[in-house]
Design an enzyme around this catalytic site. Structure first.
Site, PDB file in Angstrom:
ATOM      1  N   LYS A   1       1.405  -3.660   8.325  1.00 53.42           N
ATOM      2  CA  LYS A   1       0.079  -3.051   8.550  1.00 53.42           C
ATOM      3  C   LYS A   1      -0.240  -2.913  10.028  1.00 53.42           C
ATOM      4  CE  LYS A   1      -2.234  -3.541   4.201  1.00 53.42           C
ATOM      5  NZ  LYS A   1      -3.438  -3.864   3.461  1.00 53.42           N
TER       6      LYS A   1
ATOM      7  N   LYS B   1       5.202   1.993  -0.780  1.00 53.14           N
ATOM      8  CA  LYS B   1       4.366   1.764  -1.961  1.00 53.14           C
ATOM      9  C   LYS B   1       3.156   2.713  -1.975  1.00 53.14           C
ATOM     10  CE  LYS B   1       1.096  -1.899  -0.988  1.00 53.14           C
ATOM     11  NZ  LYS B   1       0.092  -2.677  -1.606  1.00 53.14           N
TER      12      LYS B   1
ATOM     13  N   LYS C   1      -3.788   2.912  -0.804  1.00 51.19           N
ATOM     14  CA  LYS C   1      -5.078   3.551  -0.501  1.00 51.19           C
ATOM     15  C   LYS C   1      -5.095   4.125   0.899  1.00 51.19           C
ATOM     16  CE  LYS C   1      -7.465  -0.230  -2.612  1.00 51.19           C
ATOM     17  NZ  LYS C   1      -6.872  -1.365  -1.882  1.00 51.19           N
TER      18      LYS C   1
HETATM   19  N1  AQP Z   1       1.554   0.516  -5.255  1.00 54.03           N
HETATM   20  C1  AQP Z   1       1.213  -0.560  -5.948  1.00 54.03           C
HETATM   21  N2  AQP Z   1       1.929  -0.909  -7.027  1.00 54.03           N
HETATM   22  C2  AQP Z   1       1.590  -1.998  -7.757  1.00 54.03           C
HETATM   23  N3  AQP Z   1       0.539  -2.778  -7.475  1.00 54.03           N
HETATM   24  C3  AQP Z   1      -0.197  -2.452  -6.408  1.00 54.03           C
HETATM   25  N4  AQP Z   1      -1.296  -3.014  -5.878  1.00 54.03           N
HETATM   26  C4  AQP Z   1      -1.686  -2.297  -4.792  1.00 54.03           C
HETATM   27  N5  AQP Z   1      -0.852  -1.266  -4.610  1.00 54.03           N
HETATM   28  C5  AQP Z   1       0.083  -1.339  -5.594  1.00 54.03           C
HETATM   29  C6  AQP Z   1      -1.936  -4.201  -6.409  1.00 54.03           C
HETATM   30  O1  AQP Z   1      -3.313  -3.962  -6.507  1.00 54.03           O
HETATM   31  C7  AQP Z   1      -4.006  -5.166  -6.215  1.00 54.03           C
HETATM   32  C8  AQP Z   1      -5.059  -4.896  -5.221  1.00 54.03           C
HETATM   33  O2  AQP Z   1      -4.474  -4.524  -3.992  1.00 54.03           O
HETATM   34  P1  AQP Z   1      -5.366  -4.450  -2.712  1.00 54.03           P
HETATM   35  O3  AQP Z   1      -6.320  -3.369  -2.845  1.00 54.03           O
HETATM   36  O4  AQP Z   1      -5.984  -5.750  -2.423  1.00 54.03           O
HETATM   37  O5  AQP Z   1      -4.443  -4.273  -1.498  1.00 54.03           O
HETATM   38  P2  AQP Z   1      -3.118  -3.579  -1.236  1.00 54.03           P
HETATM   39  O6  AQP Z   1      -2.034  -4.198  -2.029  1.00 54.03           O
HETATM   40  O7  AQP Z   1      -2.963  -3.614   0.247  1.00 54.03           O
HETATM   41  O8  AQP Z   1      -3.391  -2.116  -1.770  1.00 54.03           O
HETATM   42  P3  AQP Z   1      -3.277  -0.805  -0.997  1.00 54.03           P
HETATM   43  O9  AQP Z   1      -3.619   0.297  -1.905  1.00 54.03           O
HETATM   44  O10 AQP Z   1      -1.948  -0.703  -0.305  1.00 54.03           O
HETATM   45  O11 AQP Z   1      -4.448  -0.917   0.021  1.00 54.03           O
HETATM   46  P4  AQP Z   1      -4.468  -0.671   1.545  1.00 54.03           P
HETATM   47  O12 AQP Z   1      -3.820   0.651   1.724  1.00 54.03           O
HETATM   48  O13 AQP Z   1      -5.925  -0.668   1.900  1.00 54.03           O
HETATM   49  O14 AQP Z   1      -3.716  -1.768   2.178  1.00 54.03           O
HETATM   50  C9  AQP Z   1      -2.986  -6.198  -5.762  1.00 54.03           C
HETATM   51  O15 AQP Z   1      -2.705  -7.064  -6.842  1.00 54.03           O
HETATM   52  C10 AQP Z   1      -1.797  -5.367  -5.433  1.00 54.03           C
HETATM   53  O16 AQP Z   1      -0.582  -6.074  -5.658  1.00 54.03           O
END
Ligand code: AQP
Length: 337
Positions: free
Chosen positions: A118, A201, A204
């Protein structure tokens, strides 16, 4: 309201209100949360304190916090059975995180791959909050002595850190305060990848909206995204071993498998020999059938912000009641007067 006393443990999980909730969040988290509330006492948190480790526009943050709560409920989280709240409403998260900042070692945090991903090349400009994010995550879990945490593959390392922190706290203060929280690793949907790059992956914060299927995308938008998703020229193999080295194709098969609760092998067998242009049509049908009711329910809930706020306030009250005795025990162990 109370949670089920018939539980086999306590589950904690959360998602950041840092953008549009997407199919990865649904398959990797929300879908399983709804299932877990049948057998566990469950707390599902909108982790707004984690979200601000990178810049969030204040007006958007409020909107996204309500949207996240709506996404949880539309995916099946029942606020009368589970505790649904936003993190900043329960001060214990921040209090315990500070204590854990003093327990965790710099060397442990230096190993966290998510910070490296990140922060990217601009490490010096990353917030301190982003660096110590895993300590806050440990506090989220241990504030409730959660016994189980459903995690996607990407969060496994953070859960290991949570266990290290629990162990060091217990040992430093010669007190058996925290349990060793167990991961609950979920099935086929555990890691959903970007539609534009099968090695990244679905996220968001990806600047390309075409990389993800948002839970609030309408049917036309999601059909277009699947149609334009990257693939290769090879047809569907007879089993999943034929997807090796084909990250984008493997991702689409994985999504289909997760949404239909079957294995990748059986999806391959069902569509063997088919070109991916054709397979994408079946995938669109499956995604639409699953997501359309969720999208609709989210839209309905978002028209009732007062209701969402009342659910979050009630959840925060119930969460605080569980956190209070744990925090008191921790403070006694630490030696706070
Ligand atoms: N691509 C993914 N596949 C499977 N699981 C996922 N999760 C997130 N992306 C995937 C799961 O969703 C839960 C919440 O995640 P989060 O919002 O706390 O943070 P993150 O994992 O950092 O999600 P993003 O979408 O990638 O957010 P940003 O871009 O803001 O960092 C977790 O259980 C995660 O495993």
């Amino acid at each position: 309201m109370t949670t089920s006393p018939q539980s086999s443990g306590r589950v904690f999980s959360g998602a950041q209100p840092s953008g549009n909730m997407h199919l990865g969040n649904y398959l990797g988290a929300f879908k399983n949360w709804a299932r877990l509330q049948d057998s566990y006492e469950a707390l599902y948190c909108v982790v707004d304190m984690h979200a601000i480790t990178v810049w969030q526009d204040p007006v958007e943050l409020q909107k996204q916090t309500r949207e996240a709560a709506a996404a949880y409920m539309a995916s099946g989280v029942d606020p009368s059975r589970s505790i649904l709240y936003n993190q900043s409403k329960v001060a214990g998260h921040a209090e315990l995180a500070w204590i854990f900042n003093c327990i965790a070692r710099l060397g442990w945090l230096n190993r966290m791959t998510q910070f490296k991903d990140k922060a990217g090349k601009n490490r010096e400009k990353a917030s301190v909050g982003l660096y110590i994010y895993p300590n806050l995550m440990a506090a989220d879990i241990l504030l409730y002595k959660a016994t189980h945490v459903p995690v996607g593959q990407d969060q496994k390392q953070h859960l290991e850190l949570t266990r290290d922190i629990a162990q060091k706290f217990n040992s430093d203060y010669s007190a058996e305060v925290f349990p060793m929280t167990e991961p609950v690793i979920m099935g086929e949907g555990a890691r959903v990848m970007s539609l534009r790059d099968g090695n990244k992956k679905m996220s968001k914060s990806d600047p390309s909206d075409m990389s993800r299927i948002n839970l609030n995308d309408n049917t036309d938008t999601l059909a277009a995204k699947i149609r334009k998703a990257r693939t290769d020229a090879e047809p569907m193999p007879s089993d999943a071993s034929g997807l090796e080295g084909r990250a984008e194709a493997a991702n689409l098969v994985g999504i289909y498998a997760a949404l239909t609760d079957q294995s990748r092998d059986s999806v391959c067998a069902e569509h063997e020999g088919q070109g991916f242009a054709e397979f994408k049509k079946s995938l669109t049908d499956v995604v639409t059938a699953k997501l359309a009711p969720i999208t609709e329910e989210m839209a309905r809930l978002q028209k009732e912000p007062d209701y969402i706020d009342s659910v979050l306030a009630d959840g925060a009250e119930r969460a605080s009641a569980l956190a209070e005795p744990v925090l008191a025990e921790v403070k006694r162990a630490v030696g706070y007067l």
